[in-house]
Design a protein around this motif. Structure first.
Motif, PDB file in Angstrom:
ATOM      1  N   SER A  82      94.105  16.545 128.810  1.00 42.15           N
ATOM      2  CA  SER A  82      92.843  16.247 129.500  1.00 42.15           C
ATOM      3  C   SER A  82      92.964  16.505 131.000  1.00 42.15           C
ATOM      4  O   SER A  82      91.976  16.829 131.662  1.00 42.15           O
ATOM      5  N   LYS A 116      86.354  14.792 135.853  1.00 41.64           N
ATOM      6  CA  LYS A 116      86.782  13.642 136.650  1.00 41.64           C
ATOM      7  C   LYS A 116      87.160  14.036 138.084  1.00 41.64           C
ATOM      8  O   LYS A 116      86.625  13.496 139.054  1.00 41.64           O
ATOM      9  N   TRP A 148      91.020  11.679 130.386  1.00 45.88           N
ATOM     10  CA  TRP A 148      90.109  11.939 131.499  1.00 45.88           C
ATOM     11  C   TRP A 148      88.924  12.774 131.029  1.00 45.88           C
ATOM     12  O   TRP A 148      89.080  13.699 130.229  1.00 45.88           O
ATOM     13  N   MET A 149      87.746  12.440 131.539  1.00 47.76           N
ATOM     14  CA  MET A 149      86.597  13.297 131.329  1.00 47.76           C
ATOM     15  C   MET A 149      86.876  14.632 132.034  1.00 47.76           C
ATOM     16  O   MET A 149      87.528  14.653 133.084  1.00 47.76           O
ATOM     17  N   GLN A 177      88.440   7.531 129.910  1.00 49.02           N
ATOM     18  CA  GLN A 177      88.497   6.726 128.700  1.00 49.02           C
ATOM     19  C   GLN A 177      89.787   5.913 128.790  1.00 49.02           C
ATOM     20  O   GLN A 177      90.881   6.464 128.694  1.00 49.02           O
ATOM     21  N   LEU A 229      84.364   8.139 134.206  1.00 44.25           N
ATOM     22  CA  LEU A 229      85.161   9.367 134.288  1.00 44.25           C
ATOM     23  C   LEU A 229      86.497   9.271 133.553  1.00 44.25           C
ATOM     24  O   LEU A 229      87.246  10.246 133.503  1.00 44.25           O
TER      25      LEU A 229
END
Length: 307
Positions: free
Chosen positions: A27, A102, A98-99, A202, A200
């Motif tokens: 991510s 982010k 992470w989005m 998880q 932003l």
């Protein structure tokens, strides 16, 4: 001041994190703007954590440091931060996700701030949403007054992006508070840490969390009352000493609290309670408490300091 993606170092501390590590690393590598470097400090893992990291050896952005002995997550993060070479630093846990945007989003909010952070959503071991955000548990807000850190705060390191100069102001990192608490407090002394109201990260909750969303350290024996009191006294004294002379009002308030934390006479207890009452809306800003409950909290501080 404007920054670019090449200005960002990501710092991760690992310890027996084989279960979720690959998902988190992927991510980070799949961010819409890529960091220049990813520094990973392993604290003596005995599982496949290091082996997993080495599978990314062809990516020269990843720098692995292996501690010769276990030094704990605070000092591992400090080691990684001190070795960062970029103008901006983002911290990463070993088990979150992470989005994709982010870093891009946080970077867009840096502007003249020394630090920024975002909201996070809680997920379970399977990566399923727990339908609860960090902001649902406690208030997430901009910390622009160091008194907001007097007893606690809610700006987690996994959601931060900050200037490298903040690390220089923080080092050496104390071990009686978490590294992100210390980063946030010091940032609040030098302009504040700006809140970005967007999820932003998880933030994974599981039994092996070093510190979960309830802020309690898992797998460790709860300290005795006398130990908690001593830690509270040392913490308040430390905040007073770290608060710069350029903030004379806040420093004076922290000095009053540090002195009254050390004393048990009625006069000191009364002064401590009155100080909390006067600044209750600042000190308790991060807590989801009604006005009535804030008053009760202040009264409680007449009797105890390990709250």
């Amino acid at each position: 001041m404007s920054f670019t993606a090449s200005d960002i170092s990501v710092v991760m501390a690992t310890y027996n994190g084989e279960k979720y590590l690959k998902q988190q690393l992927d991510s980070i590598l799949q961010q819409t703007i890529a960091p220049k470097e990813i520094l990973i400090v392993d604290d003596g893992s005995t599982d496949n954590t290091v082996a997993i990291i080495k599978t990314y050896a062809d990516d020269d952005r990843i720098r692995l440091f292996i501690n010769e002995k276990n030094i704990g997550y605070i000092k591992s993060f400090e080691k990684g931060m001190l070795n960062a070479t970029c103008s901006l630093v983002a911290l990463s846990d070993q088990d979150d996700v992470w989005m994709p945007h982010k870093l891009e989003t946080l970077l867009s909010h840096m502007q003249d701030n020394i630090a920024v952070y975002s909201d996070s959503i809680l997920i379970n071991e399977k990566g399923e949403s727990l339908l609860k955000k960090m902001s649902d548990i406690k208030n997430q807000l901009t910390y622009d007054n160091c008194l907001m850190y007097a007893i606690g705060a809610w700006a987690p390191g996994h959601a931060m992006l900050f200037r490298k100069e903040l690390i220089e102001k923080c080092a050496p990192f104390p071990t009686i508070v978490t590294h992100d608490f210390w980063l946030g407090f010091v940032a609040s002394c030098y302009g504040g840490i700006q809140y970005v109201n967007e999820v932003l990260v998880q933030y994974r909750q599981h039994t092996d969390n070093a510190i979960g969303a309830n802020t309690r350290q898992h797998g460790k024996e709860k300290p005795t009352k006398s130990t908690r009191i001593e830690i509270a006294r040392k913490r308040m004294q430390m905040l007073f000493e770290k608060c710069p002379a350029s903030l004379p009002h806040q420093k004076k308030v922290l000095e009053i609290l540090a002195i009254t934390y050390r004393k048990t006479d009625v006069g000191s207890r009364w002064k401590r309670m009155c100080t909390f009452f006067k600044y209750r809306h600042i000190i308790l800003a991060y807590k989801k408490k009604s006005s009535f409950m804030k008053v009760l909290f202040c009264i409680k501080m007449f009797f105890k300091i390990d709250a």
